[in-house]
Design a protein around this motif. Structure first.
Motif, PDB file in Angstrom:
ATOM      1  N   GLY A 188       4.700  17.043  -9.241  1.00 19.11           N
ATOM      2  CA  GLY A 188       3.463  18.262  -9.831  1.00 19.11           C
ATOM      3  C   GLY A 188       2.806  18.440  -8.095  1.00 19.11           C
ATOM      4  N   ASN A 189       2.250  17.253  -8.097  1.00 24.52           N
ATOM      5  CA  ASN A 189       1.477  17.302  -7.127  1.00 24.52           C
ATOM      6  C   ASN A 189       1.877  17.676  -5.742  1.00 24.52           C
ATOM      7  N   TYR A 190       2.824  17.080  -5.156  1.00 28.80           N
ATOM      8  CA  TYR A 190       4.015  18.055  -4.085  1.00 28.80           C
ATOM      9  C   TYR A 190       4.017  19.253  -4.150  1.00 28.80           C
ATOM     10  N   VAL A 191       4.470  20.180  -5.564  1.00 26.24           N
ATOM     11  CA  VAL A 191       4.291  20.960  -5.401  1.00 26.24           C
ATOM     12  C   VAL A 191       3.289  21.861  -5.451  1.00 26.24           C
ATOM     13  N   ASN A 192       2.169  21.919  -5.892  1.00 28.98           N
ATOM     14  CA  ASN A 192       0.670  22.752  -5.949  1.00 28.98           C
ATOM     15  C   ASN A 192       0.359  21.959  -4.817  1.00 28.98           C
ATOM     16  N   ILE A 193       0.692  21.002  -3.746  1.00 26.34           N
ATOM     17  CA  ILE A 193       0.144  21.188  -2.290  1.00 26.34           C
ATOM     18  C   ILE A 193       0.503  22.243  -1.392  1.00 26.34           C
ATOM     19  N   PHE A 194       2.445  22.415  -1.790  1.00 24.43           N
ATOM     20  CA  PHE A 194       2.655  23.152  -1.201  1.00 24.43           C
ATOM     21  C   PHE A 194       2.743  25.023  -1.339  1.00 24.43           C
ATOM     22  N   THR A 195       2.473  25.218  -3.166  1.00 26.17           N
ATOM     23  CA  THR A 195       2.711  26.659  -3.307  1.00 26.17           C
ATOM     24  C   THR A 195       1.613  26.948  -4.147  1.00 26.17           C
ATOM     25  N   GLY A 196       0.704  25.764  -4.297  1.00 29.35           N
ATOM     26  CA  GLY A 196      -0.636  26.265  -5.604  1.00 29.35           C
ATOM     27  C   GLY A 196      -2.017  26.506  -4.739  1.00 29.35           C
ATOM     28  N   THR A 197      -2.507  26.422  -4.860  1.00 23.78           N
ATOM     29  CA  THR A 197      -4.278  27.451  -4.476  1.00 23.78           C
ATOM     30  C   THR A 197      -4.780  26.641  -3.423  1.00 23.78           C
ATOM     31  N   GLU A 198      -3.976  25.700  -3.528  1.00 23.67           N
ATOM     32  CA  GLU A 198      -4.776  25.271  -2.417  1.00 23.67           C
ATOM     33  C   GLU A 198      -3.589  25.013  -1.330  1.00 23.67           C
TER      34      GLU A 198
ATOM     35  N   TYR B  21       0.525  10.630  -9.961  1.00 23.22           N
ATOM     36  CA  TYR B  21      -0.621  10.708 -11.041  1.00 23.22           C
ATOM     37  C   TYR B  21      -0.999  11.772 -11.331  1.00 23.22           C
ATOM     38  N   ARG B  22      -2.432  12.470 -11.844  1.00 25.96           N
ATOM     39  CA  ARG B  22      -3.461  13.087 -11.677  1.00 25.96           C
ATOM     40  C   ARG B  22      -4.117  13.194 -12.519  1.00 25.96           C
ATOM     41  N   SER B  23      -5.510  12.992 -12.033  1.00 23.18           N
ATOM     42  CA  SER B  23      -6.674  12.787 -12.934  1.00 23.18           C
ATOM     43  C   SER B  23      -7.084  13.545 -13.715  1.00 23.18           C
TER      44      SER B  23
ATOM     45  N   PRO C 262       1.201  -1.311  -0.457  1.00 26.19           N
ATOM     46  CA  PRO C 262       0.172   0.246  -0.028  1.00 26.19           C
ATOM     47  C   PRO C 262       0.861   1.437   0.085  1.00 26.19           C
ATOM     48  N   LEU C 263       2.113   1.085   0.845  1.00 30.24           N
ATOM     49  CA  LEU C 263       2.838   2.752   0.972  1.00 30.24           C
ATOM     50  C   LEU C 263       3.054   2.689  -0.936  1.00 30.24           C
ATOM     51  N   LEU C 264       3.533   1.888  -1.217  1.00 23.60           N
ATOM     52  CA  LEU C 264       4.749   1.607  -2.405  1.00 23.60           C
ATOM     53  C   LEU C 264       3.653   2.357  -3.719  1.00 23.60           C
ATOM     54  N   SER C 265       2.072   1.715  -3.343  1.00 22.39           N
ATOM     55  CA  SER C 265       1.607   1.731  -4.163  1.00 22.39           C
ATOM     56  C   SER C 265       0.671   3.529  -4.461  1.00 22.39           C
ATOM     57  N   ALA C 266       0.683   3.854  -2.517  1.00 20.86           N
ATOM     58  CA  ALA C 266       0.442   5.500  -2.476  1.00 20.86           C
ATOM     59  C   ALA C 266       1.388   6.001  -3.260  1.00 20.86           C
ATOM     60  N   PHE C 267       2.831   5.999  -3.283  1.00 18.88           N
ATOM     61  CA  PHE C 267       3.450   7.061  -3.820  1.00 18.88           C
ATOM     62  C   PHE C 267       3.228   6.970  -5.033  1.00 18.88           C
ATOM     63  N   ARG C 268       3.727   5.844  -5.763  1.00 21.83           N
ATOM     64  CA  ARG C 268       3.233   6.270  -6.725  1.00 21.83           C
ATOM     65  C   ARG C 268       2.125   6.487  -7.387  1.00 21.83           C
ATOM     66  N   GLN C 269       0.606   6.253  -6.814  1.00 18.79           N
ATOM     67  CA  GLN C 269      -0.398   6.998  -7.381  1.00 18.79           C
ATOM     68  C   GLN C 269       0.005   8.548  -6.792  1.00 18.79           C
ATOM     69  N   SER C 270       0.436   8.744  -6.406  1.00 18.46           N
ATOM     70  CA  SER C 270       1.121  10.490  -5.656  1.00 18.46           C
ATOM     71  C   SER C 270       1.546  11.197  -6.906  1.00 18.46           C
TER      72      SER C 270
ATOM     73  N   SER D 162      -2.709  10.841  -2.342  1.00 25.64           N
ATOM     74  CA  SER D 162      -1.900   9.846  -1.917  1.00 25.64           C
ATOM     75  C   SER D 162      -1.022  10.702  -1.431  1.00 25.64           C
ATOM     76  N   ALA D 163      -0.796  12.003  -2.101  1.00 27.46           N
ATOM     77  CA  ALA D 163       0.418  13.375  -1.843  1.00 27.46           C
ATOM     78  C   ALA D 163       0.255  13.339  -0.006  1.00 27.46           C
ATOM     79  N   PHE D 164      -1.024  13.618  -0.514  1.00 28.29           N
ATOM     80  CA  PHE D 164      -0.865  14.288   1.054  1.00 28.29           C
ATOM     81  C   PHE D 164      -0.963  12.542   2.371  1.00 28.29           C
ATOM     82  N   SER D 165      -0.835  11.847   2.077  1.00 31.69           N
ATOM     83  CA  SER D 165      -0.733  10.619   2.806  1.00 31.69           C
ATOM     84  C   SER D 165       0.585  10.707   2.816  1.00 31.69           C
ATOM     85  N   ILE D 166       1.457  10.280   1.579  1.00 32.88           N
ATOM     86  CA  ILE D 166       2.973  10.702   1.335  1.00 32.88           C
ATOM     87  C   ILE D 166       3.570  11.452   2.963  1.00 32.88           C
ATOM     88  N   ILE D 167       2.790  12.327   2.698  1.00 32.41           N
ATOM     89  CA  ILE D 167       3.409  13.633   3.386  1.00 32.41           C
ATOM     90  C   ILE D 167       3.086  13.546   5.679  1.00 32.41           C
TER      91      ILE D 167
END
Length: 324
Positions: free
Chosen positions: A77-87, A55-57, A45-53, A283-288
């Motif tokens: 890109g998901n991690y960058v968007n979390i720290f510096t994006g609109t959300e 990708y972006r739908s 599950p951990l590797l699967s969550a990291f792989r999913q993080s 998934s990116a939130f979960s990894i963080i």
């Protein structure tokens, strides 16, 4: 004068035991089911969550005008968007709420739990009933506990009726945070109390009797004897509670509700993203959150638990006898 046979026996007894060739294989064979279960429920599950993080739908229209959906590789890109994006503001707010709830609730639980342990450790009539009653909050499921406290903190609930004020505890703001803290401390303080009580049970009574003969009062006995000797059990309890509080989800979710900025934690934020089918961001939130929990646990053990590890190592090292 020792004979040759006696000298050989002593030499054989002192000689360190060597590991046989088949012992390692047997140990690996016996541990293989455990490793297999850990690989299935933790590693995959951990590797699967990291792989999913990574990708972006996304969805769009193809050349024929049909809707096409799928996952697009975006790397970090998901991690960058979390720290510096609109959300990003929502993420930092959830990070602050998670940290605030963790250190506030665990600090209060330590004080109340140690007080519970001291009360339960004394010999008095009805001590068994007290221990059983303290276990009740810990035995109640968290979702049921959240519904119970939601009924207590509602506008026409018990708290407002007793205090005579009108406070919207289950809405937004500091009142909602206070409601979550009270409910969390009420439920989990017995956990720390029971672990500390287990540590206090193994302290010999002769130590307290000697301290009384030296003129130490109850407070000095508590500071000089009880706290140092129950420190290992207390640190383990605090570590477990910190790891649990950093993943807080169900209590604020049931008591206050989702998408409430004052009580939104990282776990709730990850759930909300997955509920909107943003599995990559969730998934990116979960990894963080996993990295954040690991850093807090490492810092806690490194700062507060180093002396315990060194003390255990010193006790495990055999002392060399002085020779003439």
């Amino acid at each position: 004068m020792m004979t040759t046979t006696q000298i050989e026996r002593q030499t054989t007894a002192r000689r360190p035991q060597t590991v046989k060739v088949g012992d390692g294989r047997m140990a690996a064979l016996l541990l293989s089911p455990t490793f297999l279960v850990l690989a299935l429920v933790v590693a995959y599950p951990l590797l699967s969550a990291f792989r999913q993080s990574l990708y972006r739908s996304q969805s769009g229209l193809d050349d024929d005008g049909f809707v096409v959906t799928g996952d697009v590789f975006v790397g970090l890109g998901n991690y960058v968007n979390i720290f510096t994006g609109t959300e990003a503001g929502r993420f930092y707010n959830a990070l602050w709420n998670t940290t605030f709830f963790t250190f506030t609730t665990v600090g209060l639980e330590v004080i109340i739990g140690v007080a519970f342990a001291v009360a339960m450790n004394r010999a008095f009539r009805g001590r068994a009933l007290l221990r059983a009653s303290i276990l009740i909050p810990w035995a109640i499921p968290t979702a049921v506990s959240g519904l119970l406290w939601r009924w207590i903190f509602q506008a026409d609930g018990v708290v407002n009726s007793i205090t005579g004020v009108e406070v919207l505890w289950t809405a937004e703001g500091f009142a909602a945070q206070a409601a979550v803290i009270v409910a969390e401390v009420w439920k989990t303080a017995p956990f720390i109390g029971l672990l500390v009580l287990a540590g206090m049970q193994i302290i010999p009574g002769e130590i307290y009797e000697a301290a009384k003969l030296d003129g130490a009062n109850a407070w000095r006995q508590f500071i000089g004897i009880t706290l140092p000797l129950v420190r290992p059990a207390l640190l383990v309890a605090v570590l477990f509670r910190m790891l649990d509080a950093l993943r807080m989800f169900d209590l604020p979710f049931v008591l206050i509700g989702p998408r409430k900025s004052s009580v939104e934690t990282l776990s709730i934020l990850a759930w909300d993203e997955s509920n909107q089918l943003n599995y990559g961001t969730a998934s990116a939130f979960s990894i963080i959150l996993l990295i954040y929990v690991a850093v807090i646990a490492y810092a806690f053990i490194k700062i507060l638990g180093a002396d315990i590890v060194e003390a255990k190592a010193r006790r495990a090292t055999p002392k060399k006898k002085a020779t003439r």
